[in-house]
Scaffold this motif. Structure first.
Motif, PDB file in Angstrom:
ATOM      1  N   GLU A 227       0.056  -0.791   0.234  1.00  0.00           N
ATOM      2  CA  GLU A 227       0.096  -0.272  -0.170  1.00  0.00           C
ATOM      3  C   GLU A 227       0.439   1.166  -0.285  1.00  0.00           C
ATOM      4  O   GLU A 227       0.263   2.570  -0.543  1.00  0.00           O
ATOM      5  N   ASP A 228       1.908   1.290   0.844  1.00  0.00           N
ATOM      6  CA  ASP A 228       2.808   2.221   0.671  1.00  0.00           C
ATOM      7  C   ASP A 228       3.879   2.103   0.108  1.00  0.00           C
ATOM      8  O   ASP A 228       5.320   3.451  -0.010  1.00  0.00           O
ATOM      9  N   GLN A 229       3.644   1.697  -1.174  1.00  0.00           N
ATOM     10  CA  GLN A 229       5.243   1.265  -2.167  1.00  0.00           C
ATOM     11  C   GLN A 229       6.241   1.140  -1.621  1.00  0.00           C
ATOM     12  O   GLN A 229       7.228   1.388  -2.163  1.00  0.00           O
ATOM     13  N   THR A 230       6.415   0.339  -0.348  1.00  0.00           N
ATOM     14  CA  THR A 230       7.887   0.159   0.280  1.00  0.00           C
ATOM     15  C   THR A 230       8.339  -1.001  -0.065  1.00  0.00           C
ATOM     16  O   THR A 230       9.403  -1.424   0.226  1.00  0.00           O
ATOM     17  N   ASP A 231       7.343  -2.106  -0.274  1.00  0.00           N
ATOM     18  CA  ASP A 231       7.538  -3.653  -0.950  1.00  0.00           C
ATOM     19  C   ASP A 231       7.278  -4.241  -2.202  1.00  0.00           C
ATOM     20  O   ASP A 231       6.224  -3.605  -2.680  1.00  0.00           O
TER      21      ASP A 231
END
Length: 406
Positions: A227-231
């Motif tokens: 969702e937060d585009q960190t993975d």
């Protein structure tokens, strides 16, 4: 006399003596000259008088290293419209840290373009729309003229290509959610359902794009992001291909177009009868087929900053009964004609064929000249045929030895 002049005089005397010695060694005398037969290498040129164009229009274009996408109006090879098709695998390797159960993730398509090749305006910008494919297809059997159905009412993404070679495309949640339903399906028939119901995406050129780019299959992939585009998880392609619509192709007098997609090739009739009449008893040391490219036409048809992927060799195949495009495009040719460096012609050694025609049981006298390729890069050239001026026609050069009395 100065020391310098004395040195020059000594040098000239030594050189004169050497010349006398070599002349004596090379000239055995008048008696030997009169009665010794000396072999002489000579040449004969046989024109290839019978050529015709073959339009296969169904070359393969799926699961190659590269795809083609874009539009280009080539003054020699017509208006080209190339659409790319991609489909992700169903079971990517997703790390435990990336939660996908609740569809709380996003998806992107990453397209890696070949950094060395652009067909058309190298300074131009091309526009594309991405749609969901609605028809069944398979990369390994896809042909260049196969048209797949896609839903233009359901836009999945849009992007442009300028000079960059790596593109990230945001994909619509509606398509992502549909993919997730198969990704999370643990039923026994999940793979079968995916195969027959989920067909991937079509990358369609829009507007008046002036170039064709070539996505690298190994550098093109789908991305799943949390969702937060960190993975991020990488999803490789399961199938990929492209189709071409080529129209408004002009005719060039005395020349035929050749394409790596095998849309067009040249048939030649080998001058076997003339060869037998003139050289059945010749001591042949070399036989070569020569083909000339219409280099001036090719160069003059490209505007400034426009580029056409080049051709380094032609492939020659003996004619099959069924006009098997698979053999002409995807297997090693019977003979190869590399381009001669800094020249506008191709040369193919055909000693084996000539020897079989003269002394063996070779009855086939037709060959297919093409540039079939499984790389996926669109390449074309223009080759002079038997209607060209005499010095540009295809020809067979025979090099042989004769004995002459001096």
């Amino acid at each position: 006399m100065t020391r310098r002049n004395k040195g020059l005089t000594s040098l000239y005397t030594a050189l004169f003596a050497l010349i006398l010695i070599f002349n004596g060694c090379e000239n055995p005398g008048s008696v030997g000259d009169d009665f010794t037969n000396s072999p002489v290498v000579t040449f004969d040129t046989l024109e290839v008088k019978n050529t015709s164009v073959l339009n296969f229009e169904d070359g393969y274009s799926g699961n190659f290293p590269f795809m083609a996408m874009g539009k280009y109006n080539d003054q020699i090879f017509g208006d080209i419209d190339a659409t790319t098709f991609v489909r992700p695998i169903r079971n990517p390797n997703i790390p435990d840290s990336l939660e996908i159960e609740g569809n709380n993730f996003s998806m992107k398509l990453e397209v890696g373009l070949d950094s060395a090749q652009t067909y058309g305006d190298t300074l131009g910008t091309a526009s594309f729309s991405v749609y969901e494919i609605t028809s069944l297809w398979r990369g390994t059997s896809h042909r260049v003229n196969d048209e797949l159905d896609y839903n233009e009412a359901n836009l999945i993404g849009q992007f442009q290509v300028g000079s960059e070679k790596n593109i990230l495309i945001d994909l619509a949640d509606s398509w992502k959610d549909k993919y997730a339903s198969y990704l999370n399906n643990e039923e026994d028939n999940a793979d079968s359902l995916y195969q027959y119901e989920f067909h991937g995406l079509a990358i369609v050129p829009t507007g008046s794009s002036g170039k064709i780019d070539f996505p690298n299959a190994s550098e093109t992939r789908f991305l799943i992001l949390n969702e937060d585009q960190t993975d991020t998880a990488s999803v490789p392609l399961n199938n990929w291909a492209y189709s071409i619509n080529r129209s408004n192709v002009p005719q060039t007098e005395g020349a035929f177009p050749l394409h790596t997609t095998m849309e067009s090739a040249m048939r030649i009739v080998f001058p076997t009868e003339e060869l037998k009449q003139k050289h059945s008893s010749s001591n042949i040391i070399k036989s070569e087929l020569i083909f000339y490219s219409a280099e001036e036409n090719l160069q003059n048809s490209l505007p400034v900053n426009h580029y056409r992927p080049n051709i380094n060799l032609l492939g020659l195949n003996q004619r099959t009964v069924d006009d098997d495009v698979f053999e002409y495009q995807l297997t090693d040719p019977d003979f190869i004609a590399p381009i001669i460096e800094d020249s506008a012609y191709f040369k193919a050694p055909v000693n084996t064929f000539v020897n079989n025609a003269l002394y063996g049981e070779e009855e086939q006298n037709e060959m297919i000249v093409g540039i079939g390729s499984s790389s996926g890069i669109l390449r074309s050239t223009l080759i002079f045929n038997s209607e060209a001026p005499s010095h540009k026609k295809p020809k067979l050069i025979i090099t042989y030895i004769v004995n002459e009395e001096n």
